[in-house]
Design a protein around this motif. Structure first.
Motif, short mmCIF file in Angstrom:
data_model
loop_
_atom_site.label_atom_id
_atom_site.label_comp_id
_atom_site.label_asym_id
_atom_site.label_seq_id
_atom_site.Cartn_x
_atom_site.Cartn_y
_atom_site.Cartn_z
N HIS A 262 0.83 -1.22 0.09
CA HIS A 262 0.07 0.10 -0.12
C HIS A 262 0.92 1.11 -0.09
O HIS A 262 0.44 2.29 0.26
CB HIS A 262 -0.88 -0.18 1.11
CG HIS A 262 -1.71 -1.06 1.45
ND1 HIS A 262 -2.38 -2.03 0.45
CD2 HIS A 262 -1.70 -2.03 2.72
CE1 HIS A 262 -2.86 -2.94 1.04
NE2 HIS A 262 -2.46 -2.85 2.34
N GLY B 254 -0.15 3.76 2.30
CA GLY B 254 -1.64 4.06 2.56
C GLY B 254 -2.22 5.40 2.27
O GLY B 254 -1.97 5.84 1.01
N TYR B 255 -2.97 5.99 2.85
CA TYR B 255 -3.48 7.40 2.67
C TYR B 255 -2.55 8.57 3.01
O TYR B 255 -2.29 9.64 2.13
CB TYR B 255 -4.79 7.73 3.24
CG TYR B 255 -6.04 7.02 2.77
CD1 TYR B 255 -6.78 7.18 1.89
CD2 TYR B 255 -6.60 5.74 3.56
CE1 TYR B 255 -7.57 6.47 1.31
CE2 TYR B 255 -7.52 4.89 3.19
CZ TYR B 255 -8.10 5.38 1.89
OH TYR B 255 -9.05 4.62 1.42
N ALA C 27 -4.31 -0.38 -3.36
CA ALA C 27 -5.24 0.48 -2.40
C ALA C 27 -4.92 2.17 -2.17
O ALA C 27 -5.78 2.76 -2.31
CB ALA C 27 -5.32 -0.12 -0.96
N MET C 28 -3.69 2.36 -2.17
CA MET C 28 -3.22 3.39 -2.09
C MET C 28 -4.01 4.70 -3.20
O MET C 28 -3.60 4.09 -4.29
CB MET C 28 -1.80 3.76 -2.10
CG MET C 28 -0.87 5.03 -2.14
SD MET C 28 -1.18 6.04 -3.55
CE MET C 28 -0.43 5.16 -4.82
N PRO C 29 -4.53 5.60 -3.14
CA PRO C 29 -5.40 6.16 -4.20
C PRO C 29 -4.67 7.19 -4.80
O PRO C 29 -5.73 7.72 -5.70
CB PRO C 29 -6.58 6.62 -3.07
CG PRO C 29 -5.93 7.09 -1.96
CD PRO C 29 -4.87 6.27 -1.68
N TYR C 30 -3.57 7.42 -5.26
CA TYR C 30 -3.12 8.54 -5.70
C TYR C 30 -2.08 8.05 -7.12
O TYR C 30 -0.93 7.89 -6.79
CB TYR C 30 -2.30 9.54 -4.71
CG TYR C 30 -2.74 9.53 -3.35
CD1 TYR C 30 -3.98 10.41 -3.28
CD2 TYR C 30 -2.02 9.06 -2.17
CE1 TYR C 30 -4.33 10.66 -1.90
CE2 TYR C 30 -2.68 9.32 -0.95
CZ TYR C 30 -3.77 9.99 -0.89
OH TYR C 30 -4.47 10.31 0.42
N PRO C 31 -2.59 8.08 -8.18
CA PRO C 31 -1.77 7.89 -9.24
C PRO C 31 -0.51 8.68 -9.54
O PRO C 31 0.57 8.31 -9.77
CB PRO C 31 -2.77 8.03 -10.48
CG PRO C 31 -4.22 8.07 -9.96
CD PRO C 31 -3.99 8.46 -8.38
N CYS D 46 -9.81 -5.17 -3.01
CA CYS D 46 -9.79 -4.12 -4.13
C CYS D 46 -10.13 -4.42 -5.44
O CYS D 46 -9.66 -5.77 -5.70
CB CYS D 46 -8.50 -3.29 -4.09
SG CYS D 46 -7.98 -2.46 -2.69
N ILE E 71 -9.84 -1.75 -11.36
CA ILE E 71 -9.47 -0.23 -11.02
C ILE E 71 -8.01 0.03 -10.54
O ILE E 71 -7.32 0.97 -11.04
CB ILE E 71 -10.26 -0.12 -10.11
CG1 ILE E 71 -11.85 -0.03 -10.27
CG2 ILE E 71 -9.95 1.13 -9.43
CD1 ILE E 71 -12.95 0.38 -9.23
N GLU F 121 -5.95 0.08 -13.90
CA GLU F 121 -6.26 1.61 -14.20
C GLU F 121 -5.31 2.56 -13.61
O GLU F 121 -5.17 3.63 -14.27
CB GLU F 121 -7.58 2.01 -14.20
CG GLU F 121 -8.05 2.87 -15.25
CD GLU F 121 -7.58 3.02 -16.53
OE1 GLU F 121 -7.47 1.85 -17.31
OE2 GLU F 121 -7.61 3.87 -17.35
N LYS F 122 -5.40 2.61 -12.21
CA LYS F 122 -4.78 3.57 -11.47
C LYS F 122 -3.13 3.57 -11.97
O LYS F 122 -2.76 4.46 -12.06
CB LYS F 122 -4.76 3.09 -9.93
CG LYS F 122 -3.86 3.95 -9.26
CD LYS F 122 -4.45 3.58 -7.76
CE LYS F 122 -3.35 2.32 -7.28
NZ LYS F 122 -3.65 1.86 -5.86
N LEU G 53 -2.96 5.46 -15.22
CA LEU G 53 -3.26 6.79 -15.20
C LEU G 53 -2.11 7.54 -14.47
O LEU G 53 -2.02 8.67 -14.65
CB LEU G 53 -4.48 7.19 -14.16
CG LEU G 53 -5.92 6.66 -14.61
CD1 LEU G 53 -6.98 6.65 -13.40
CD2 LEU G 53 -6.19 7.85 -15.79
#
Lengths: 208, 245
Positions: A119, A122-123, A145-149, A173, A177, A180-181, A184
């Motif tokens: 991850h 993480g966030y 999981a980490m949400p930042y491309p 997850c 997606i 795709e991350k 991106l």
């Protein structure tokens, strides 16, 4: 890998994973998720997983085991995995026991081991994950999981494309997606190929 | 219609920044029609300036953007006055509270004067430890049952999923609470919210510029276990009903 820490909860956890991988040869590779607190029993489980069952790595989740990444019980497991050139994948996120700085203590204590930060922080600890990877060449970052491309692009830029691994954390997850991350992130064709597969293959193929 | 129910414009003290034009460009790339836009915390920390920036963006793009006002409950009566100015004179359509950046507990009694008698919805930056955990946001919703409370990040922000149960407990106990999809990597959690509490209580949101709408919207567009009616609600119907007025 299982979502429990062997030998707890399910004493047949390793067999469950070994059977799943055997059913799809060439598609699935196993990591042994092990609780460090069982001392010699933990070590024996890992040895058996790699030598007898063909597992490719060690997974540690300090939040579920409450075992510090740099605790002696944990370091023994990491070193055992490294004897077989098997990497250790840590859950690495925003909680105590699992922050990049905490896991980096294990990387410093075991420079012969490959340590994967799952991850990649993480966030809220992603920049910290990149920073500790800059300091410790045996650290590799994993993207699930980490949400930042854009942080994937930053990691590749600062560490090189060989030290970032795509992962999905499926089924929690969506692999669709998560792939795709990475796309991106706009890494370019060569770096994307490494991140999406070649780096992982190189690590897995080195296990003996 | 697809509505991004949480975006920001301005220049943040933390370094994040986005103009209305940059926001719209990114929304266009992701094929998103409209957005709720909130202020970033400015370098001056004067949220009045940030509310003015949001209002100006909405005036330029009234068909695309709906603005929310941001105030700091630590400022007491001054915060109430600014909320009235922003929702009156500036024409903003809701309240945005950020307990982490303004440093207050979301269920601190100082928040109550802002919500008493409030007729517009509230978006709460949720999931931050100590300040806006799931049950803490639930407590705010419980104290103000007549106010629509919308929590960012699925009302939990944890890479281990440790906050999910408390978020679900908050939803179970408060019919006026809804949650956004912002940054929630667990599709089983998002689909579970729709299945257990109703798709009416889940709203697509990106949190741009902190998150990327091109990725965030896929969490709903590609969710395999939402039926098409539920997907339409989450992508825009709920935002139209709850936030756009």
């Amino acid at each position: 890998m299982t979502i429990v820490d062997a030998p707890e909860v399910n004493p047949d956890a390793l067999e469950l994973i070994a059977e799943a991988c055997a059913a799809y040869p060439g598609r699935l590779d196993a990591f042994a998720r092990i609780h460090p607190w069982y001392g010699d029993e933990s070590l024996a489980l890992l040895e058996r997983a790699i030598v007898e069952l063909g597992f490719k790595g060690l997974k540690l989740h300090p939040v579920t085991t409450i075992a510090h990444p740099a605790g002696e019980d944990t370091l023994r497991l990491i070193r055992k995995a490294a004897e077989h050139s098997a990497p250790t994948l840590f859950h690495c996120g925003d909680e105590p026991l699992a922050t990049p700085l905490a896991v980096a203590r294990a990387a410093a204590a075991c420079p012969e081991a490959t340590i994967i930060l799952g991850h990649m922080g993480g966030y809220a600890h992603v920049d910290e994950a990149i920073e500790v990877a800059e300091r410790h060449p045996n650290i590799v970052l994993e993207t699930s999981a980490m949400p930042y491309p854009d942080k994937i692009r930053a990691a590749v830029g600062r560490l090189g494309p060989e030290r970032v691994l795509y992962a999905s954390d499926g089924p929690a997850c969506s692999p669709r997606i998560e792939v795709e991350k990475v796309r991106l992130a706009g890494l370019g064709k060569d770096a994307e190929r490494l991140v999406l597969g070649e780096n992982a293959k190189r690590l897995l193929d080195a296990v003996s | 219609m697809t509505v991004d129910s949480l975006t920001f414009v301005g220049e943040s003290i933390s370094g994040a920044k986005a103009s209305a034009e940059e926001l719209l460009s990114r929304l266009d790339e992701a094929k998103i029609d409209r957005a709720v836009v909130c202020p970033l915390k400015p370098r001056s920390s004067l949220l009045e300036e940030a509310n003015d920036i949001v209002a100006a963006a909405v005036r330029r793009y009234p068909d695309r953007l709906v603005g929310f006002a941001r105030v700091d409950p630590n400022l007491g009566d001054d915060a109430v006055r600014e909320l009235h100015r922003a929702t009156g004179e500036l024409g903003l359509r809701g309240l945005f509270l950020h307990p982490w950046e303004e440093t207050f507990r979301i269920h601190d009694p100082r928040v109550d004067p802002l919500l008493e008698g409030l007729t517009v919805p509230v978006i709460v930056a949720a999931g931050y430890p100590w300040l806006s955990e799931g049950l803490q946001v639930g407590e705010l919703a419980r104290r103000h049952p007549g106010v629509t409370v919308v929590a960012t990040n699925g009302c939990q922000l944890n890479i281990s999923g440790l906050g999910q149960v408390d978020a679900e407990l908050a939803l179970a106990g408060n019919a006026n609470l809804a949650v956004q999809t912002t940054g929630v990597y667990r599709e089983d959690f998002l689909e579970g919210v729709a299945a257990r509490f109703g798709a009416e209580r889940l709203l697509y949101a990106s949190g741009f510029p902190f998150f990327d709408p091109r990725l965030e919207v896929l969490r709903v567009r590609w969710a395999p276990n939402l039926d098409e009616g539920a997907r339409r609600l989450v992508l825009g119907g709920n935002a139209e009903r709850l936030l756009l007025g």
